[in-house]
Structure formats: structure tokens, C-alpha cells
Design an enzyme around this catalytic site. Structure first.
Site, PDB file in Angstrom:
ATOM      1  N   ASP A  59       0.854  -1.186   0.000  1.00 57.87           N
ATOM      2  CA  ASP A  59       0.000   0.000   0.000  1.00 57.87           C
ATOM      3  C   ASP A  59       0.895   1.244   0.000  1.00 57.87           C
ATOM      4  O   ASP A  59       1.780   1.363   0.865  1.00 57.87           O
ATOM      5  CB  ASP A  59      -0.875  -0.050   1.276  1.00 57.87           C
ATOM      6  N   ILE A  60       0.654   2.158  -0.924  1.00 56.71           N
ATOM      7  CA  ILE A  60       1.540   3.339  -1.002  1.00 56.71           C
ATOM      8  C   ILE A  60       1.406   4.249   0.224  1.00 56.71           C
ATOM      9  O   ILE A  60       2.254   5.107   0.454  1.00 56.71           O
ATOM     10  CB  ILE A  60       1.361   4.164  -2.302  1.00 56.71           C
ATOM     11  N   THR A 100      -5.088   8.367  -0.210  1.00 53.49           N
ATOM     12  CA  THR A 100      -4.342   7.604  -1.223  1.00 53.49           C
ATOM     13  C   THR A 100      -3.585   8.526  -2.173  1.00 53.49           C
ATOM     14  O   THR A 100      -2.375   8.387  -2.370  1.00 53.49           O
ATOM     15  CB  THR A 100      -5.320   6.746  -2.063  1.00 53.49           C
ATOM     16  N   THR A 125      -4.042  13.602 -14.468  1.00 55.03           N
ATOM     17  CA  THR A 125      -5.244  13.498 -15.307  1.00 55.03           C
ATOM     18  C   THR A 125      -5.637  14.858 -15.861  1.00 55.03           C
ATOM     19  O   THR A 125      -5.382  15.896 -15.217  1.00 55.03           O
ATOM     20  CB  THR A 125      -6.424  12.930 -14.490  1.00 55.03           C
ATOM     21  N   ASP A 126      -6.297  14.852 -17.001  1.00 52.52           N
ATOM     22  CA  ASP A 126      -6.764  16.121 -17.580  1.00 52.52           C
ATOM     23  C   ASP A 126      -7.868  16.758 -16.735  1.00 52.52           C
ATOM     24  O   ASP A 126      -8.183  17.937 -16.912  1.00 52.52           O
ATOM     25  CB  ASP A 126      -7.242  15.922 -19.030  1.00 52.52           C
ATOM     26  N   GLU A 127      -8.458  15.976 -15.821  1.00 48.87           N
ATOM     27  CA  GLU A 127      -9.558  16.526 -15.010  1.00 48.87           C
ATOM     28  C   GLU A 127      -9.103  17.668 -14.118  1.00 48.87           C
ATOM     29  O   GLU A 127      -9.936  18.408 -13.595  1.00 48.87           O
ATOM     30  CB  GLU A 127     -10.202  15.430 -14.153  1.00 48.87           C
ATOM     31  N   TYR A 153     -12.084  13.827  -6.445  1.00 45.41           N
ATOM     32  CA  TYR A 153     -11.070  13.038  -7.171  1.00 45.41           C
ATOM     33  C   TYR A 153     -10.073  13.972  -7.866  1.00 45.41           C
ATOM     34  O   TYR A 153      -8.852  13.875  -7.655  1.00 45.41           O
ATOM     35  CB  TYR A 153     -11.732  12.115  -8.202  1.00 45.41           C
ATOM     36  N   LYS A 157      -6.043  14.695  -7.212  1.00 41.56           N
ATOM     37  CA  LYS A 157      -5.032  14.465  -8.253  1.00 41.56           C
ATOM     38  C   LYS A 157      -4.222  15.742  -8.515  1.00 41.56           C
ATOM     39  O   LYS A 157      -3.017  15.687  -8.763  1.00 41.56           O
ATOM     40  CB  LYS A 157      -5.697  13.988  -9.552  1.00 41.56           C
ATOM     41  N   ASN A 182      -9.387  10.546 -21.150  1.00 45.89           N
ATOM     42  CA  ASN A 182     -10.029   9.259 -20.817  1.00 45.89           C
ATOM     43  C   ASN A 182      -9.445   8.098 -21.603  1.00 45.89           C
ATOM     44  O   ASN A 182      -9.390   8.151 -22.834  1.00 45.89           O
ATOM     45  CB  ASN A 182     -11.529   9.327 -21.133  1.00 45.89           C
ATOM     46  N   TYR A 210     -25.900   9.491 -17.740  1.00 48.96           N
ATOM     47  CA  TYR A 210     -26.094  10.648 -16.861  1.00 48.96           C
ATOM     48  C   TYR A 210     -26.583  11.860 -17.663  1.00 48.96           C
ATOM     49  O   TYR A 210     -26.036  12.167 -18.739  1.00 48.96           O
ATOM     50  CB  TYR A 210     -24.786  11.049 -16.170  1.00 48.96           C
ATOM     51  N   ARG A 217     -16.124  13.518 -23.758  1.00 52.92           N
ATOM     52  CA  ARG A 217     -14.841  13.029 -23.267  1.00 52.92           C
ATOM     53  C   ARG A 217     -13.942  12.789 -24.474  1.00 52.92           C
ATOM     54  O   ARG A 217     -14.428  12.542 -25.582  1.00 52.92           O
ATOM     55  CB  ARG A 217     -15.012  11.722 -22.452  1.00 52.92           C
ATOM     56  N   ARG A 276     -24.595  13.280 -12.685  1.00 54.11           N
ATOM     57  CA  ARG A 276     -23.524  13.300 -11.679  1.00 54.11           C
ATOM     58  C   ARG A 276     -23.426  14.704 -11.092  1.00 54.11           C
ATOM     59  O   ARG A 276     -23.534  15.688 -11.837  1.00 54.11           O
ATOM     60  CB  ARG A 276     -22.220  12.917 -12.383  1.00 54.11           C
TER      61      ARG A 276
END
Ligand code: NAD
Ligand code: DAU
Length: 339
Positions: A59-60, A100, A125-127, A153, A157, A182, A210, A217, A276
Site C-alpha cells: 500500500d503506497i 491515497t 489526469t486532464d480533469e 477526485y 489528483k 479518458n 447521466y 470526453r 452526476r
């Protein structure tokens, strides 16, 4: 060379392990994963037959456990894929995302620093850029955009990207960060959009879309992502961020219709459900930097990648049936009710 791949039993991590075993034949690849709900040791079945691959359950966020692994192997490179990755779960329970994605990354960075590794690559991530308007089709994510996260999330990140970059500036640790759009392909966990729709269609169940299904995406085949990470890891510039994407924007509803068509299932299976919370409208990567600096271009056209992905899920029913018949059922019920 010795590589540590974290999150190796997940979707992209496992694909990356196979990529590395193929492209760096004499090198040692050590994969670690805590085998959370999303990690599946079966994803590494073929890799475990290769003497250049070693798997350790770890586990990190476990500082001692990770320290022992760093001591044992003396890595040259660390590629950090390990993360909590599903936006919907982050809306339900943000805490584990911070533990995490933020604390876990900090622990790895400290160990990388202590062991003087050649390079730490953070999978971002691009998010982290937030979203783009649906109608502004000539606007894209570039690396210099300010961060503007929507979900716990993406916020976690963004924090891990920034931490990694701070270790470069402050401690001189060699760090690169990539931000990909994605991914789709084999071994993607069934909670994610494409596998979920595929599996439901195969089971003649409703496909929960949704909102109005018009969100966009930018889809990239997983092997193209792996190749880009390999290039950045070895040839990217220190302290730099590289966006990864292949200009393949699609409305969710069009992907659903394509999947139904490929599987010969009726569109009456489509079910529009509650949107969402904070749902990002459109993601679209500008990959000019990685193309100009490293010569990267995606190799897989969406039309081919989606066909081979559909084929993979059709041919690997056992893999996903085992997942969807386990604790996943409770998650599904909580998310989608009796749909
Ligand atoms: P995934 O959920 O399939 O894989 C994540 C893996 O990390 C799992 O195997 C999980 O068990 C493992 N993990 C979770 N917590 C851990 C911990 N504490 N210690 C060790 N292992 C742990 O997700 P994925 O789609 O393969 O994503 C991998 C990385 O790529 C993530 O960092 C994600 O943010 C990033 N990413 C994903 C996409 C995408 O479209 N899937 C796009 C861009 C970036
Ligand atoms: O852009 C990169 C990101 O892509 C990664 O960082 C994330 O780890 C990864 O999960 C993915 O995030 P998304 O939220 O874009 O992916 P997801 O598969 O959850 O959803 C894709 C789109 O499909 C999104 O607009 C929401 C929609 N969707 C999703 C699910 C699960 C539905 O309409 N119905 C669903 O049941």
C-alpha cells in the site's frame, strides 16, 4: 534498469507493465498494488510468467512497507499509477481519495528522494483543468492552464501533481507529470463508462446515461497512453508537465449508441438517469507539446480501438463476471438502484 510501477494491478498500470516487459526486455519491472476493489491480480497473470516481473502486494500509504520495498530493490525509476480513480466514488467518500492520492504520493516522493532515483513520473489526469464549454469546440486543455478542479477526485489528483512538482523545484528530484484524457481498453474496471455500458448491453440491462448524454470526453486507447508515459519517463524534460490525448472527442450518448450497434442490441436499453453532481461538460486535450518535443502521436484510431475493446470484453466474460457478481453488486445498487 529497475522500475517500480505502483497501481500495477489496475487498468492502466497492468497495461503499462505489459508495455514495459515488451519494450524494455532486459529490465526488471516491480509492480505493487494494495489490491483494492479496483486492483485485480488476474490482470497480471501473463506478466507473472515473465522472470523480469515481480509483484508485491503493498500500500503506497504504508510508509514502512514501501520503505522496505525501496530498500530491497534500489529502483532507478518510479511510475506512480496507484490512486483512487472513480469520480462517483469520490463524491460519495472523499477521504480515501485524499489519503491515497495525496499522502500516498508524498510517501513515494520522500522515498524516491531518499534513494536518489533517476526519475519519478506522476500519472496525472486532464480533469485537473476542470471542464470546457460544450459549444467552444476550438478550446483545448494546454499545460499552462490554471487548475480548476470539480470533484474531490480531481482535486486530490491536482494536489499530487503539485506535490510532485514541488519536490523537483525544492529538492531537485527529477520529476515529470503527465495529464491524460479518458482511456479505454482491456482490463478497465466495470464501474467506468465504457465497460459498464458494454457489460450491461451484453446482459440486456439498462444503460444508465447521466443527464442528457451530451457531455464530451476525449478518448485514448490505453496502449497509446502507455507509450507516451514511457517516452516522457525517458526523454521528457525535468519538472515538466505533458498533456496526453489524441483529439478524439465524443458525446457520451454517441459511444453508447455505437456499443449497442456493435453488439446488435436495441437503443431501447438506454436509460437517462440523474446527472452526476458537478458533472464536467467537456474534456479536450491539446497534445502539441508532447508531439513537438517527443514526437508522440497516438497509433490507434478510435474505430479500431473500440472494436478490439468490445471484442476483449466479449471474449473475457469470466474476467468481468467474477467482478460484477461480487461486492460490485452493492456498489451498483447504491449508484443505480434497481436499474
Ligand atoms: P484503476 O482504479 O483501474 O487503478 C488504480 C490501481 O491503484 C488499482 O489497482 C488499485 O488497487 C491501486 N491502488 C489504489 N490505492 C492504492 C494504494 N493505497 N496502494 C497501492 N495501490 C493502490 O485506475 P486507472 O484507470 O488504471 O488509473 C491509473 C492512474 O491513471 C490513476 O492515477 C488515474 O488517476 C490516472 N488516469 C486515469 C485515466 C483513465 O481514463 N482511466 C486517465 C488519466 C489518468
Ligand atoms: O479524463 C480522465 C479521467 O477519466 C480519469 O482521470 C478518471 O480516473 C477516469 O475515471 C475518467 O473520468 P470520467 O469521470 O470522465 O470517467 P467515467 O468513466 O466515470 O465517465 C465518463 C463519462 O460517462 C462521464 O461524462 C460520466 C458518464 N457516465 C459515467 C458512468 C459511470 C454516465 O453517463 N453513466 C455512467 O454510469
Amino acid at each position: 534498469m529497475k522500475y517500480l510501477v505502483t497501481g500495477a494491478a489496475g487498468f492502466i498500470g497492468s497495461n503499462f507493465v505489459y508495455h514495459m516487459l515488451e519494450k524494455h526486455k532486459g529490465d526488471l519491472i516491480v509492480g505493487i498494488d494494495n489490491l483494492s476493489y479496483a486492483g485485480n491480480i488476474k490482470n497480471l497473470g501473463e506478466a507473472e510468467k515473465n522472470s523480469n516481473f515481480i509483484f508485491r502486494k503493498a500500500d503506497i500509504t504504508d510508509e514502512k512497507g514501501m520503505a522496505a520495498i525501496f530498500e530491497e530493490f534500489g529502483f532507478d525509476y518510479v511510475i506512480n499509477f496507484a490512486a483512487q480513480t472513480h469520480v462517483d466514488r469520490s463524491i460519495d467518500d472523499p477521504g480515501i481519495f485524499v489519503r491515497t492520492n495525496v499522502i500516498g504520493t508524498q510517501i513515494l516522493l520522500d522515498l524516491a528522494r531518499k534513494h536518489n532515483i533517476k526519475r519519478f513520473h506522476q500519472i496525472g489526469t486532464d480533469e485537473v483543468y476542470g471542464d470546457l464549454p460544450l459549444e467552444a469546440t476550438d478550446s483545448f486543455f494546454v499545460e499552462t492552464l490554471p487548475l480548476k478542479t470539480s470533484s474531490p477526485y480531481s482535486a486530490s489528483k491536482a494536489a499530487s501533481d503539485l506535490l510532485a512538482l514541488s519536490y523537483n523545484r525544492t529538492f531537485g528530484l527529477s520529476v515529470t507529470v503527465s495529464r491524460c484524457s479518458n482511456n479505454y481498453g482491456p482490463f478497465q474496471f466495470p464501474e467506468k463508462f465504457i465497460p459498464l455500458m458494454l457489460i450491461n448491453a451484453m446482459n440486456d440491462k439498462h444503460l444508465p446515461v447521466y443527464g442528457d448524454g451530451m457531455n464530451v470526453r476525449d478518448w485514448l486507447y490505453v496502449e497509446d497512453h502507455c507509450e507516451a508515459v514511457d517516452l516522457i519517463l525517458h526523454n521528457g524534460r525535468d519538472g515538466e508537465i505533458y498533456n496526453i490525448g489524441g483529439h478524439n472527442e465524443m458525446h457520451n450518448i454517441d459511444i453508447v449508441k455505437l456499443i449497442l450497434k456493435e453488439l446488435g442490441k436495441p437503443e431501447s436499453l438506454i436509460s437517462y438517469v440523474k446527472d452526476r453532481k458537478g458533472h464536467d461538460l467537456r474534456y479536450a486535450i491539446d497534445p502539441t507539446k508532447i508531439h513537438n518535443e517527443l514526437g508522440w502521436l497516438p497509433k490507434t484510431k478510435f474505430a479500431d480501438g473500440i472494436k478490439s475493446t468490445i471484442r476483449w470484453y466479449v471474449d473475457n466474460k469470466e474476467w468481468w463476471e467474477e467482478i460484477v457478481s461480487g461486492e460490485f453488486r452493492e456498489y451498483y445498487k447504491k449508484m443505480y438502484g434497481d436499474l
